[in-house]
Design a protein around this motif. Structure first.
Motif, PDB file in Angstrom:
ATOM      1  N   THR A 150     -12.110  -3.506   0.511  1.00  0.00           N
ATOM      2  CA  THR A 150     -10.629  -3.325   0.477  1.00  0.00           C
ATOM      3  C   THR A 150     -10.229  -1.776   0.579  1.00  0.00           C
ATOM      4  O   THR A 150     -11.148  -1.168   0.973  1.00  0.00           O
ATOM      5  CB  THR A 150     -10.222  -3.725  -0.881  1.00  0.00           C
ATOM      6  OG1 THR A 150     -11.121  -3.217  -1.987  1.00  0.00           O
ATOM      7  CG2 THR A 150     -10.557  -5.346  -0.990  1.00  0.00           C
ATOM      8  N   GLY A 151      -8.975  -1.639   0.136  1.00  0.00           N
ATOM      9  CA  GLY A 151      -8.662  -0.028   0.609  1.00  0.00           C
ATOM     10  C   GLY A 151      -7.875  -0.050   1.756  1.00  0.00           C
ATOM     11  O   GLY A 151      -7.593  -1.019   2.551  1.00  0.00           O
ATOM     12  N   SER A 152      -7.306   1.141   2.065  1.00  0.00           N
ATOM     13  CA  SER A 152      -6.507   1.382   3.146  1.00  0.00           C
ATOM     14  C   SER A 152      -7.161   1.457   4.339  1.00  0.00           C
ATOM     15  O   SER A 152      -6.557   0.959   5.535  1.00  0.00           O
ATOM     16  CB  SER A 152      -5.421   2.854   2.959  1.00  0.00           C
ATOM     17  OG  SER A 152      -6.548   3.670   2.654  1.00  0.00           O
ATOM     18  N   THR A 153      -8.293   1.671   4.369  1.00  0.00           N
ATOM     19  CA  THR A 153      -9.176   1.915   5.605  1.00  0.00           C
ATOM     20  C   THR A 153      -9.138   0.533   6.416  1.00  0.00           C
ATOM     21  O   THR A 153      -8.722   0.720   7.520  1.00  0.00           O
ATOM     22  CB  THR A 153     -10.458   2.467   5.392  1.00  0.00           C
ATOM     23  OG1 THR A 153     -10.461   3.538   4.566  1.00  0.00           O
ATOM     24  CG2 THR A 153     -11.163   2.903   6.668  1.00  0.00           C
ATOM     25  N   PRO A 154      -9.806  -0.649   5.869  1.00  0.00           N
ATOM     26  CA  PRO A 154      -9.772  -1.638   6.735  1.00  0.00           C
ATOM     27  C   PRO A 154      -8.603  -2.482   7.191  1.00  0.00           C
ATOM     28  O   PRO A 154      -8.689  -3.587   8.031  1.00  0.00           O
ATOM     29  CB  PRO A 154     -10.806  -2.626   5.833  1.00  0.00           C
ATOM     30  CG  PRO A 154     -10.540  -2.288   4.386  1.00  0.00           C
ATOM     31  CD  PRO A 154     -10.140  -0.737   4.417  1.00  0.00           C
TER      32      PRO A 154
ATOM     33  N   GLY B 225     -15.925   1.300   3.676  1.00  0.00           N
ATOM     34  CA  GLY B 225     -15.095   2.340   3.676  1.00  0.00           C
ATOM     35  C   GLY B 225     -15.952   3.356   2.882  1.00  0.00           C
ATOM     36  O   GLY B 225     -17.207   3.204   2.354  1.00  0.00           O
ATOM     37  N   ILE B 226     -15.484   4.652   2.588  1.00  0.00           N
ATOM     38  CA  ILE B 226     -16.388   5.625   1.886  1.00  0.00           C
ATOM     39  C   ILE B 226     -15.303   6.269   0.834  1.00  0.00           C
ATOM     40  O   ILE B 226     -14.176   6.650   1.471  1.00  0.00           O
ATOM     41  CB  ILE B 226     -16.908   6.695   2.509  1.00  0.00           C
ATOM     42  CG1 ILE B 226     -17.903   7.767   1.741  1.00  0.00           C
ATOM     43  CG2 ILE B 226     -16.185   7.289   3.644  1.00  0.00           C
ATOM     44  CD1 ILE B 226     -18.778   8.451   2.688  1.00  0.00           C
ATOM     45  N   GLY B 227     -15.528   6.597  -0.260  1.00  0.00           N
ATOM     46  CA  GLY B 227     -14.642   7.315  -1.294  1.00  0.00           C
ATOM     47  C   GLY B 227     -15.011   8.822  -1.160  1.00  0.00           C
ATOM     48  O   GLY B 227     -16.186   9.139  -0.683  1.00  0.00           O
TER      49      GLY B 227
ATOM     50  N   HIS C 216     -18.757   7.195  -2.864  1.00  0.00           N
ATOM     51  CA  HIS C 216     -18.786   5.890  -3.405  1.00  0.00           C
ATOM     52  C   HIS C 216     -18.820   4.841  -2.381  1.00  0.00           C
ATOM     53  O   HIS C 216     -18.074   5.195  -1.297  1.00  0.00           O
ATOM     54  CB  HIS C 216     -18.085   5.475  -4.659  1.00  0.00           C
ATOM     55  CG  HIS C 216     -16.618   5.215  -4.283  1.00  0.00           C
ATOM     56  ND1 HIS C 216     -15.841   5.229  -5.316  1.00  0.00           N
ATOM     57  CD2 HIS C 216     -15.974   4.940  -3.238  1.00  0.00           C
ATOM     58  CE1 HIS C 216     -14.550   4.888  -4.738  1.00  0.00           C
ATOM     59  NE2 HIS C 216     -14.633   4.655  -3.602  1.00  0.00           N
TER      60      HIS C 216
ATOM     61  N   ARG D 103      -1.945   5.931  -7.987  1.00  0.00           N
ATOM     62  CA  ARG D 103      -0.952   5.917  -7.096  1.00  0.00           C
ATOM     63  C   ARG D 103      -0.418   4.437  -6.977  1.00  0.00           C
ATOM     64  O   ARG D 103       0.745   4.320  -6.516  1.00  0.00           O
ATOM     65  CB  ARG D 103      -0.916   6.507  -5.917  1.00  0.00           C
ATOM     66  CG  ARG D 103      -2.107   6.050  -5.050  1.00  0.00           C
ATOM     67  CD  ARG D 103      -2.522   6.845  -3.791  1.00  0.00           C
ATOM     68  NE  ARG D 103      -3.890   6.511  -3.408  1.00  0.00           N
ATOM     69  CZ  ARG D 103      -4.361   5.847  -2.077  1.00  0.00           C
ATOM     70  NH1 ARG D 103      -3.603   5.537  -1.444  1.00  0.00           N
ATOM     71  NH2 ARG D 103      -5.585   5.669  -2.174  1.00  0.00           N
TER      72      ARG D 103
ATOM     73  N   LYS E  66     -11.500  12.836   4.171  1.00  0.00           N
ATOM     74  CA  LYS E  66     -12.907  12.070   4.106  1.00  0.00           C
ATOM     75  C   LYS E  66     -13.900  12.854   4.834  1.00  0.00           C
ATOM     76  O   LYS E  66     -15.144  12.502   4.910  1.00  0.00           O
ATOM     77  CB  LYS E  66     -12.887  10.749   4.771  1.00  0.00           C
ATOM     78  CG  LYS E  66     -11.781   9.677   4.087  1.00  0.00           C
ATOM     79  CD  LYS E  66     -12.420   9.241   2.867  1.00  0.00           C
ATOM     80  CE  LYS E  66     -11.423   8.304   2.007  1.00  0.00           C
ATOM     81  NZ  LYS E  66     -11.253   7.057   2.424  1.00  0.00           N
TER      82      LYS E  66
HETATM   83  P1  PGA Z   1      -9.725   3.858   1.100  1.00  0.00           P
HETATM   84  O1  PGA Z   1     -10.808   3.850   0.136  1.00  0.00           O
HETATM   85  O2  PGA Z   1      -9.991   2.941   2.251  1.00  0.00           O
HETATM   86  O3  PGA Z   1      -8.426   3.450   0.416  1.00  0.00           O
HETATM   87  O4  PGA Z   1      -9.760   5.398   1.418  1.00  0.00           O
HETATM   88  C1  PGA Z   1     -11.928   3.640   0.689  1.00  0.00           C
HETATM   89  C2  PGA Z   1     -12.900   3.659  -0.859  1.00  0.00           C
HETATM   90  O5  PGA Z   1     -12.745   4.460  -1.826  1.00  0.00           O
HETATM   91  O6  PGA Z   1     -14.045   3.346  -0.890  1.00  0.00           O
END
Ligand code: PGA
Length: 263
Positions: free
Chosen positions: A36-40, A132-134, A138, A167, A202
């Motif tokens: 999940t997240g904005s990336t995919p 994705g990657i934090g 993470h 947010r 990132k």
């Molecule tokens: P993001 O989150 O796609 O919203 O940047 C990625 C993540 O934290 O794994």
């Protein structure tokens, strides 16, 4: 780790979606690990579009999501089940019984996390894991210091992750501080990993993942131990890599060998 330097975010999403569609055409009962997240979001839109055009069916696909917040109801606007329904599932012919999320409600979580792992194995293992990657490195909610051998379990979220998530919650709402996530060991068991990173925030994380040491303090670095990972990066996310020219050359040469049927 293979580095795919995309022209921009759209191009990265198109490349990832194309790989998933190719794998699905080759194996209609594909087992997909989802993020999940904005990336995919761009990838999911392309998968829905391909299905709407009649190119692919998801009727036999099985999905396993990486993570979900503890005790957030399934219909909460910020739950990952809501996210997946809105961004992907409602546009597909994927049967609801083929969709899996880690257990986040009720009792006996440890045993049910083991059942989640067992269900992945029963389906034949994850063929393609999307990631994705934090900013803190993470993957899923495997925060810094997660065991590199970890399996699906409850994790406490770091301050950095809570800040990044704040947010999405209104004033007076208490964002969840715990989640259940596949472990790093679970992710490393996937046959293929497609990781996307987009934007300047990132860049440092990408550098540590690709060119830094393997360390539980930077969980995404564990992907260096996996045989088949491709990182799809836009120019901003790739901007701190020191061997960009080499990555570009490697990818071009690999593609040439693939086109010639030699790989
Ligand atoms: P993001 O989150 O796609 O919203 O940047 C990625 C993540 O934290 O794994």
């Amino acid at each position: 780790m293979e580095i795919a330097l995309a022209r921009n975010a759209e191009d990265a999403a198109a490349q990832v979606a194309d790989v998933i569609l190719a794998r699905l055409k080759a194996k209609p009962d594909l087992v997909l690990g989802l993020a999940t997240g904005s990336t995919p979001i761009g990838v999911y839109r392309r998968l829905r579009d391909a299905h709407a055009r009649g190119e692919v069916s998801f009727a036999r696909v099985r999905t396993f999501n990486l993570d979900e917040y503890l005790d957030l109801p399934a219909d909460h606007p910020q739950s990952y089940r809501t996210f997946m329904r809105e961004h992907l599932f409602q546009g597909l012919d994927l049967p609801p019984e083929n969709v899996h999320f880690p257990p986040t409600e009720g009792r006996d979580l440890l045993r049910r996390c083991e059942e989640y792992e067992a269900r992945i194995v029963e389906c034949g293992g994850i063929d393609v894991q999307l990631l994705g990657i934090g900013r803190n490195g993470h993957i899923g909610f495997n925060e810094p210091t997660s065991s590199l051998a970890s399996r699906t379990r409850v994790k406490t979220l770091t301050e950095r992750t809570l800040e990044d998530n704040a947010r999405f919650y209104g004033p007076g709402e208490r964002p969840p501080v715990l989640a259940v996530t596949m472990g790093i060991g679970t992710i490393l068991d996937a046959r293929e990993v497609l990781l996307q990173a987009i934007g300047p925030k990132k860049a440092q994380a990408v550098r540590s993942m690709v060119e830094g040491p393997v360390s539980s303090f930077f969980p995404a670095s564990a992907l260096q131990l996996h045989r088949r990972v491709t990182a799809y990066l836009d120019p901003e996310a790739a901007s701190l890599l020191t061997m960009i020219a080499y990555y570009r050359r490697t990818r071009a040469q690999d593609e040439e060998l693939r086109r010639a049927g030699r790989l």
